[in-house]
Motif scaffolding. Structure first.
Motif, PDB file in Angstrom:
ATOM      1  N   GLY B 270       0.668  -1.180  -0.103  1.00  0.00           N
ATOM      2  CA  GLY B 270      -0.085   0.001  -0.034  1.00  0.00           C
ATOM      3  C   GLY B 270       0.793   1.086   0.090  1.00  0.00           C
ATOM      4  O   GLY B 270       0.210   2.250   0.286  1.00  0.00           O
ATOM      5  N   GLY B 271       2.180   1.247  -0.192  1.00  0.00           N
ATOM      6  CA  GLY B 271       2.818   2.303  -0.248  1.00  0.00           C
ATOM      7  C   GLY B 271       2.731   3.223  -1.463  1.00  0.00           C
ATOM      8  O   GLY B 271       2.216   2.901  -2.431  1.00  0.00           O
ATOM      9  N   ALA B 272       3.139   4.452  -1.366  1.00  0.00           N
ATOM     10  CA  ALA B 272       3.009   5.505  -2.269  1.00  0.00           C
ATOM     11  C   ALA B 272       3.561   5.177  -3.623  1.00  0.00           C
ATOM     12  O   ALA B 272       2.801   5.457  -4.609  1.00  0.00           O
ATOM     13  CB  ALA B 272       3.660   6.719  -1.695  1.00  0.00           C
ATOM     14  N   LEU B 273       4.962   4.644  -3.518  1.00  0.00           N
ATOM     15  CA  LEU B 273       5.439   4.163  -4.955  1.00  0.00           C
ATOM     16  C   LEU B 273       4.699   2.947  -5.658  1.00  0.00           C
ATOM     17  O   LEU B 273       4.473   3.346  -6.951  1.00  0.00           O
ATOM     18  CB  LEU B 273       6.778   3.459  -4.528  1.00  0.00           C
ATOM     19  CG  LEU B 273       7.540   3.226  -5.764  1.00  0.00           C
ATOM     20  CD1 LEU B 273       7.928   4.352  -6.736  1.00  0.00           C
ATOM     21  CD2 LEU B 273       8.941   2.349  -5.467  1.00  0.00           C
ATOM     22  N   VAL B 274       4.371   2.008  -5.040  1.00  0.00           N
ATOM     23  CA  VAL B 274       3.346   1.066  -5.719  1.00  0.00           C
ATOM     24  C   VAL B 274       2.083   1.713  -6.224  1.00  0.00           C
ATOM     25  O   VAL B 274       1.752   1.277  -7.229  1.00  0.00           O
ATOM     26  CB  VAL B 274       3.586  -0.178  -5.083  1.00  0.00           C
ATOM     27  CG1 VAL B 274       2.630  -0.217  -3.782  1.00  0.00           C
ATOM     28  CG2 VAL B 274       2.982  -1.560  -5.785  1.00  0.00           C
ATOM     29  N   THR B 275       1.610   2.380  -5.372  1.00  0.00           N
ATOM     30  CA  THR B 275       0.208   2.939  -5.536  1.00  0.00           C
ATOM     31  C   THR B 275       0.353   3.949  -6.870  1.00  0.00           C
ATOM     32  O   THR B 275      -0.378   3.903  -8.086  1.00  0.00           O
ATOM     33  CB  THR B 275      -0.299   3.670  -4.533  1.00  0.00           C
ATOM     34  OG1 THR B 275      -0.266   2.962  -3.441  1.00  0.00           O
ATOM     35  CG2 THR B 275      -1.923   3.991  -4.937  1.00  0.00           C
ATOM     36  N   THR B 276       1.552   4.613  -6.881  1.00  0.00           N
ATOM     37  CA  THR B 276       1.760   5.466  -8.208  1.00  0.00           C
ATOM     38  C   THR B 276       1.797   4.805  -9.398  1.00  0.00           C
ATOM     39  O   THR B 276       1.415   4.790 -10.425  1.00  0.00           O
ATOM     40  CB  THR B 276       2.975   6.502  -7.753  1.00  0.00           C
ATOM     41  OG1 THR B 276       2.886   6.585  -6.474  1.00  0.00           O
ATOM     42  CG2 THR B 276       3.196   7.475  -8.757  1.00  0.00           C
ATOM     43  N   ILE B 277       2.704   3.591  -9.114  1.00  0.00           N
ATOM     44  CA  ILE B 277       2.878   2.836 -10.286  1.00  0.00           C
ATOM     45  C   ILE B 277       1.730   2.369 -10.917  1.00  0.00           C
ATOM     46  O   ILE B 277       1.403   2.368 -12.025  1.00  0.00           O
ATOM     47  CB  ILE B 277       3.959   1.546 -10.076  1.00  0.00           C
ATOM     48  CG1 ILE B 277       5.236   2.058  -9.753  1.00  0.00           C
ATOM     49  CG2 ILE B 277       4.026   0.673 -11.131  1.00  0.00           C
ATOM     50  CD1 ILE B 277       6.212   1.169  -9.075  1.00  0.00           C
TER      51      ILE B 277
END
Lengths: 530, 729, 97, 188
Positions: B270-277
């Motif tokens: 649920g981190g920002a990076l994976v969400t952004t991707i």
């Protein structure tokens, strides 16, 4: 292959021969004009263009051997030749290649025959002078890519400028005088500053070693010693000269005028090769000779920002151009922005991408200008609004234009994609925001080119002038000259590995050099702060 | 071709799967052959000196140029293309061969059994090897890509066959098949590629073919515009795809599926990076799969030939986004917020498009909005982590939507032939001009009813099972899943999921209504085509109805490929087990490591609700709509109020034009070009510098009086000042 | 006597300058220039007592140049006079482009 | 020659001819008639010739009389006569009061500057001891008065000498060409 080329000592003579051959060709043209006269325009045209074509073909064939004979992985200059020139000033006639220069030299030699063929029937006046200038131009361009001596580089830089000025000014369109003068002055301002910087380097070398020396390697060693006071201004002078040539926003306004007014071959050479001198200059001179300055955060971000502005701005302005040539000119601003982004992102992938864009822009924009020239010859207009529905009367033209436009848009599977993708993916790790903004241009690029293609090829075929084009599709000469370009578009899109391998070593060397200089500078600064 | 069987350790390496590249190559060869046929027959190189004189070719070409347009009802049909026979053979032939090869590969894969938990990667050659970036051209055969390949080649073959009947009188026939074959090549590359960049090649390639095929009859400006619009809107999505790839490469250093799947576990849940991707990937998917806000191109894309709409804009290309998310299941399952976004956007699109579909008169437009709506469903499925359900709906949708489009093509063909015979100029696609076609085209009518029941969700037709599975999955996720525990724009995930479920039901209702409406107006009630034309309305030839029959069978029984455990018994959840190796991990992560579980009672209740809604929708439409009251399009009054808004698609196109397109063009023209470029840079600086130089020169020339006296004065004064400089130092 | 010579030279030179600035007759202007040259010659000669005979050599050169200048200048004046019937500088602005 | 040297006598004549030169020069610039002006200028040159001789530059003094006063000034007079400009012009030759005052100011400025420069450069570098040496005649008995000039002229400065001769030649040719009467065809 190697054995054969070694056996004939190919590397020992090829570069000087490549430089001298076009000059000889120009002399032959002059002699021919004296001998036979140029009163009968048709005969003179036929004679002059075939002489030029043979010379250019010979040049291209001779240069092809470089593909095999040059060892791109070697750190030494390949096919290098050094002759004394002005020993008192430490100026030498020194030429040589690395992987990057190799590709650009091959691009030049292979495009010149196409440029001659593209002028085949469109240049009808003073053909002898025209082709002679074209050949001199060839020497200048090759010299710029080969030069390993700063003064020789400068001389070649100017040698290339003048024939192009004349070609635009004499064989150009309506506003040719304005355009050629603008081109000349723009370039001249930059190049004179560069001359000052070159002399400055020579003087610094003399102060360090006791003897003046303008050779590139010496200058490179000087760069390794770390920043010298005044180097910032020298970098700026180099950078300005190259930025004008690239052209980077906001020094780009000569380009649309020059492109619109230049004859077809002029536009082709201008877009395909001469703009690359600017980016080549950055790769060869401005960045490696002043690595700490070019990579200083402030300077670097200015260049990155200008590159990205150029990318988006060029694309947006291209969107609203009514003139096809102008549209392509602004699209060049956008594409060259990618090259600059790749260079200043300073990763191996981005640098490779920049070189790939350099080459593929040469191919696809060259082809676009040739195509424009072909319909211009038939319709004598470049305004998009004057066309429409050409796909039904000129199917071959339509196929060629579509493929070239797709390559320029950067559709995967064509050469355009590989370069842009590498630049973007390579610059993203170090410069994410710039890369993301630059990536938006994929949308605009599709918009402006497809819209242009639509207005030319599609839509109803209503205008009688366009209906009269039936049966005047591309002829065999035109097909023959487009075929290699179209093949290259697909080849580089599907299998770019050979080219990437040729430039890989040089690119990673450059990145290493610059990065190590940048890091040591950073360390020095943080150490000093403590 | 240089084949480096780097995965030769895989059990598939020794089977026919090692020749999987042939599946790709065949359509490509078809493209080359048809393209050459198209060019050699149509094109003649021009005169050696193009600027001299005018052409002479009019005699050869006759009237071949006169408006290729199919739908505009021109009075004469141009002559059939000379190479038509060869094209009819090559075009569908390569596809059938590819389908055969795909079937053989499928069987080999079934034989491999458990070994398919690892994908079979077939590396062909290096594409972009430089620095840290190594992208080989490699094909990945695994259960997911196999399903897609079978759908593409299978349905592709049927549609190619249909096209032979539909298009063979068109002068651009070889060109048409060249594009179609090229499309299949790129679509196969999209699903077979073993890395994101390869998927991207296919992704853009299918967009390109879609562009070419939408604008196939390019002499109509509207068609050319529609093609361009499709490509550009798709490119907006592609931008998202590109950025997602950049992020993946920057953080994982690889772009291959296996590499990303391995690296994805390292991301913070649920981190920002994976969400952004995931959000950027989804932006790519919204473009290709016509989701809000980028759905606008798909209805316009109906300007292309109808088989194209069936193949590209219903069955295959538009589902690429769903495939992409299923392919990235491991990534998405790490990002619940992104998943909820996918589900919400899908549900909203499903409802929104359905509302527009309620009021269209063009039969293809109804189907187009229906496609957008159903794609929304699929995104709801993959969004809530029910990847199998999403892919299942993708498959059944491919069956029944292809059938619907081909059926509508058959209708349009008949209408067109009729108008052609009587030299009338009416719209062959407007339902107000149809009516009662059941009597003239019984086979088409029956088959389209099957498809309608399937899409409406009536058991036991295929659409029922897939749609129900999606809705059940949404309901199941409201408890005990990562999604339920996540928050989305401040809302608890379970609330969002309930809303999605409700939207799904609403969309299902509207689907049943508009589909019934379409069938009623087209096939039932009195005929409005015109008395003269009625004599010419007849069923299409067998080359066209044959594929319809096959698709009808598939639409009817396709649901049995993934029966719910509730009713299936030993035959249940075949597709689920098949896809397990690819998407199982992602689904399990979403359901917190346990298999999704609903009590039987809940499941029956859900099924009951869904069926009731579907039946209710059909009944509602059947009773309220009166086909007998319709009049032909030319005599119809203009709509008012909400009907007009729906007919005009909520004015979204107009809004985009006003808020995005025109401002961009206006700013580019007036501010950037005329203002900054020509005005400030060129006018102020460049020409300004010229003007300045000229001004200084003029000032200098004023000093040049030509009188020696003046010069003497200047000289002496200069000398005085220089000397002063020396003496006062 | 060196200081006196140099002072005299300066005075003569200044008179020449004032003449150039105030006269309008081209021929007189020339003569003023000759006066200035002579003043310089005087300082050369005076300083040659200090630095050796090179100063005198320079005087010879100056004379030669003065002779050449007079020849060409007067020829020009004659040419102009033929054309314009005047040697007044204010009437002559041929140099203006 | 020490015994024949009388500083007072020498100084008197030096000042005398210097003052005559200045007076003649002033008269020269103020005459309206070109002929009168030319004659006063010749007077200045004769005075200068005397001063040259007194400064031990006998050879220069001689050619000053021969070349300057004798040849160049004669050419000037000749031209004045040729163009029939002998009488004062109707149009005032000398400019108005303003320019005259300005010219005077400029002249004074130059004078002052030259004085300052000469003082700071020359006297500063040479001590009075060197000034005594001034009075020692430069010419020695063996070489006469010409050898010290001829030596450097034909040794170190030979190239310059030859160049000036070419310059003279060119000037002669140029004068002839310019002064040649143009035929009606050539006339503009």
């Amino acid at each position: 292959m190697h054995a054969f080329f070694d056996g004939i000592g190919y590397n020992g003579w090829i570069l000087p021969v490549l430089l001298v051959l076009p000059l000889l060709g120009a002399l032959v043209l002059v002699a021919d004009a004296r001998r036979f006269g140029t009163d009968q325009a048709e005969a003179a045209m036929a004679r002059s263009r075939s002489i030029a074509l043979w010379i250019c073909l010979a040049e291209a064939l001779l240069s092809l051997g470089l593909w095999w004979s040059v060892d791109v992985s070697s750190a030494a200059w390949q096919a290098a030749v050094t002759l004394p020139w002005i020993p008192q000033w430490g100026v030498r006639f020194a030429v040589g290649l690395d992987g990057i220069a190799l590709m650009l030299v091959l691009l030049t030699t292979c495009l010149m025959p196409l440029a001659v063929l593209g002028s085949w029937t469109s240049i009808r006046e003073r053909t002898h002078s025209y082709y002679a200038l074209l050949l001199v131009l060839t020497t200048g361009m090759l010299g710029v890519f080969m030069a390993l001596d700063l003064v020789l580089f400068y001389v070649m830089w100017e040698v290339m400028l003048i024939p192009m000025y004349l070609i635009i000014g004499i064989w150009g369109g309506q506003r040719r005088l304005y355009a050629s003068l603008k081109f000349f002055l723009y370039t001249m301002i930059g190049s004179l500053l560069m001359l000052v910087a070159i002399i400055w380097i020579g003087m610094v070398v003399r102060r360090v070693t006791g003897a003046p020396d303008f050779s590139y390697d010496t200058a490179l060693q000087l760069a390794r010693l770390g920043p010298i006071p005044g180097a910032f201004w020298a970098f700026l002078a180099f950078a300005l000269a190259f930025a004008v040539k690239v052209p980077m926003f906001p020094f780009h306004t000569w380009l649309p005028d020059a492109h619109v007014e230049a004859p077809t071959a002029g536009s082709v050479i201008l877009a395909a090769i001469m703009l690359k001198m600017g980016t080549f200059g950055f790769v060869r001179f401005a960045v490696p000779l002043f690595p700490e300055i070019a990579m200083a955060p402030a300077v670097r971000s200015v260049f990155l920002a200008l590159a990205v502005i150029g990318i988006v701005y060029g694309a947006l302005v291209a969107l609203v151009q009514p003139d096809f040539k102008k549209l392509v000119a602004y699209s060049s601003v956008s594409h060259l922005g990618f090259v600059m982004l790749g260079i200043f992102a300073m990763t191996v992938e981005a640098m490779q991408g920049a070189l790939m864009v350099t080459i593929s822009h040469g191919i696809s924009t060259g082809a676009l200008f040739l195509l424009i020239g072909m319909i211009y010859e038939r319709r004598h207009t470049r305004l998009l609004a004057d066309y429409g529905g050409l796909a039904s009367v000129m199917p071959l033209f339509a196929v060629a234009l579509t493929i070239v436009a797709l390559s320029s848009i950067g559709v995967p599977g064509t050469n355009g994609f590989v370069g842009e993708f590498l630049v973007l993916i390579g610059s993203f790790p170090t410069q994410p925001w710039y890369a993301v903004i630059a990536a938006t241009s994929v949308i605009i690029a599709a918009a402006y080119l497809l819209w242009a293609v639509q207005r030319i090829l599609y839509n109803p075929l209503t205008k009688p002038e366009n209906q009269a084009l039936r049966g005047r599709d591309l002829n065999w000469r035109e097909l023959g000259l487009l075929a290699p370009l179209l093949l290259a578009i697909v080849w580089l899109g599907v299998y770019p590995k050979p080219v990437l391998q040729k430039t890989e070593a040089a690119a990673s060397r450059l990145v290493q050099q610059v990065e190590s200089a940048r890091l040591s500078e950073q360390r020095a600064q943080t150490g000093g702060a403590r | 071709m240089h084949t480096d069987l780097s995965a030769s350790g895989h059990p598939l390496g020794d089977t026919v799967a090692a020749f999987a590249w042939l599946i790709l190559l065949l359509p490509l060869l078809g493209f080359v052959a048809n393209g050459l046929l198209s060019l050699t027959a149509a094109a003649q190189p021009g005169p050696a000196d193009p600027s001299a004189g005018h052409g002479h070719g009019d005699a050869h070409h006759g009237d071949a140029h006169a408006h290729d347009a199919h739908d505009t009802g021109h009075d004469h049909h141009p002559a059939r293309h000379p190479a038509a026979k060869w094209v009819s053979l090559i075009g569908p032939g390569v596809l059938a061969a590819a389908f055969g090869l795909a079937l053989a590969t499928f069987l080999a894969m079934r034989g491999a059994g458990d070994a398919m938990h690892a994908p079979f990667v077939l590396t062909l050659f290096d594409w972009i090897p430089t620095g840290a970036l190594q992208i080989p051209v490699a094909l990945q055969l695994d259960p997911l890509s196999m399903v897609m390949v079978l759908i593409i080649t299978g349905i592709g073959t049927l549609i190619h066959l249909f096209s032979v009947g539909y298009m063979q009188d068109d002068p651009g026939y070889p060109r048409y098949f060249a594009y179609l074959n090229l499309f299949v090549f790129f679509m196969l590359l999209l699903v077979l590629g073993a890395s994101y960049p390869l998927m991207f090649i296919g992704w853009e390639g299918v967009g390109l073919c879609s562009y070419l095929l939408i604008g196939f009859w390019f002499t109509e400006e509207a068609n050319a515009n529609a093609g361009k619009k499709a490509f550009i809107v798709n490119r907006i999505g592609d931008f998202g795809f590109l950025v997602a790839m950049f992020l993946l490469f920057a953080n994982l250093g690889t772009l291959s599926y296996t590499g990303v799947a391995a690296g994805a576990a390292g991301f913070e849940m649920g981190g920002a990076l994976v969400t952004t991707i995931c959000l950027f990937l989804f932006l790519g998917a919204t473009g290709k799969s016509a989701q809000m806000p980028l759905y606008v191109w798909l209805p316009d894309a109906m300007a292309g030939p109808t088989p194209v709409s069936a193949l590209i804009h219903a069955a295959t290309m538009v589902t690429a986004g769903v495939y992409m998310i299923a392919r990235s299941a491991t990534l998405f399952s790490m990002a619940p917020a992104a998943q909820l976004t996918v589900a919400v956007v899908g549900a909203l699109t499903a409802v929104f498009a359905a509302t527009i579909g309620l009021k269209q008169w063009d039969i293809k437009k109804v189907l187009a909005y229906s496609t957008v709506s159903q794609l929304g469903y699929m995104f709801v499925g993959v969004g809530v982590g029910a990847y199998t359900a999403g892919v299942f709906h993708l498959m059944t949708h491919a069956f029944f939507k292809a059938l619907l489009f081909l059926g509508s093509g058959s209708v349009i063909y008949a209408m067109h032939q009729a108008y052609h015979a009587t030299h009338a100029h009416a719209d062959a696609q407007d339902m107000r001009n149809m009516g009662g076609l059941r009597r003239f085209m019984p086979i088409t009518s029956t088959l389209m009813w099957i498809a309608t029941l399937a899409i409406g969700g009536i058991p036991p037709f295929s659409g029922f099972f897939s749609k129900d599975e999606i809705l059940a999955a949404v309901f199941a996720r409201t408890h005990h899943s990562t999604l339920a525990e996540a928050t989305w724009l401040g809302l608890p995930g379970s609330v969002v999921l309930y809303a999605v479920y409700a939207l799904g039901l609403a969309a299902a209702l509207m689907t049943a209504v508009y589909m019934t409406r379409m069938m009623l107006y087209t096939f039932h009630g009195p005929n409005r085509t015109g008395t003269a034309e009625q004599g010419h309305l007849r069923e299409a030839p067998w080359i066209m109805t044959g594929p319809l029959v096959v698709l009808g069978v598939l639409s009817a029984v396709g649901g049995f490929l993934n029966l719910p455990a509730l009713v299936g018994g030993g035959m249940s959840e075949i597709l689920h087990h098949w896809l397990e190796p690819v998407v199982g991990e992602g689904t399990l992560r979403v359901t917190l490591g346990e298999a999704a579980h609903l009590s039987h009672a809940t499941e029956y209740a859900l099924i009951g609700t869904a069926v009731a809604i579907a039946v209710g929708g059909i009944a509602l439409a059947w009773t309220r709509l009166k086909p007998a009251e319709l009049v032909p399009a030319a005599e119809s009054p203009a709509e008012q109020g909400i009907e007009r808004t729906l007919l005009n698609k909520w004015y979204v196109d107009e809004a985009y034009d006003r808020t995005v397109v025109q401002p961009t063009l206006g700013v580019s023209r007036t501010v950037l070009w005329k203002g900054l470029d020509a005005g400030i840079i060129d006018g102020l600086f460049v020409n300004g510098a010229g003007f300045l130089a000229r001004g200084l020169g003029w000032l200098g020339s004023q000093l040049q009086t030509g009188r020696i006296g003046t010069y003497a004065w200047v000289l002496v004064l200069g000398a005085v000042s220089v000397l002063a400089g020396f003496s006062f130092r | 006597m060196l200081a006196e010579s140099l002072a005299l030279s300066a005075v003569l030179f200044t008179i020449g300058v004032v003449g150039v600035l105030t006269r309008r007759n081209a021929i007189i202007l020339f003569m003023c220039v000759e006066l200035m040259l002579n003043a310089v010659n005087l300082s050369f000669v005076a300083l040659s007592k200090l630095y050796g005979a090179t100063g005198q050599v320079f005087v010879i050169f100056v004379m030669t140049v003065a002779a050449a200048e007079a020849a060409v200048g007067l020829a020009i004046i004659i040419a102009i006079f033929r054309h314009r019937q005047t040697v007044h500088l204010d009437d002559i602005n041929l140099l203006k482009g | 020659m020490d015994n024949t040297f009388h500083p007072l006598f020498y100084g008197f004549h030096f000042y005398l001819f210097g003052l005559i030169a200045i007076a003649s020069a002033i008269l020269f610039v103020t005459r309206k008639s070109p002929v009168a002006a030319a004659l006063w200028l010749i007077n200045v040159m004769f005075c200068l010739a005397v001063l040259y001789v007194m400064l031990d530059a006998q050879f220069i003094g001689a050619i000053q009389v021969l070349v300057y006063a004798g040849a160049i000034m004669v050419v000037f007079l000749f031209v004045v006569m040729l163009l029939n400009l002998g009488q004062p012009d109707d149009l005032a030759d000398i400019r108005g009061t303003g320019p005259r005052l300005a010219a005077g100011a400029v002249g004074l400025a130059i004078l002052a500057e030259v004085m300052v420069l000469a003082r700071s450069r020359i006297q500063g570098e040479y001590a009075p001891a060197a000034a005594v040496e001034l009075l020692v005649p430069a010419a020695d008995a063996v070489g006469g008065v010409i050898a010290p000039v001829a030596g450097p002229l034909f040794r170190e400065h030979l190239l310059a000498f030859e160049l000036t001769s070419i310059l003279l030649l060119a000037a002669i040719v140029g004068a002839v060409v310019i002064g040649k009467k143009q035929g009606p065809a050539d006339a503009r």
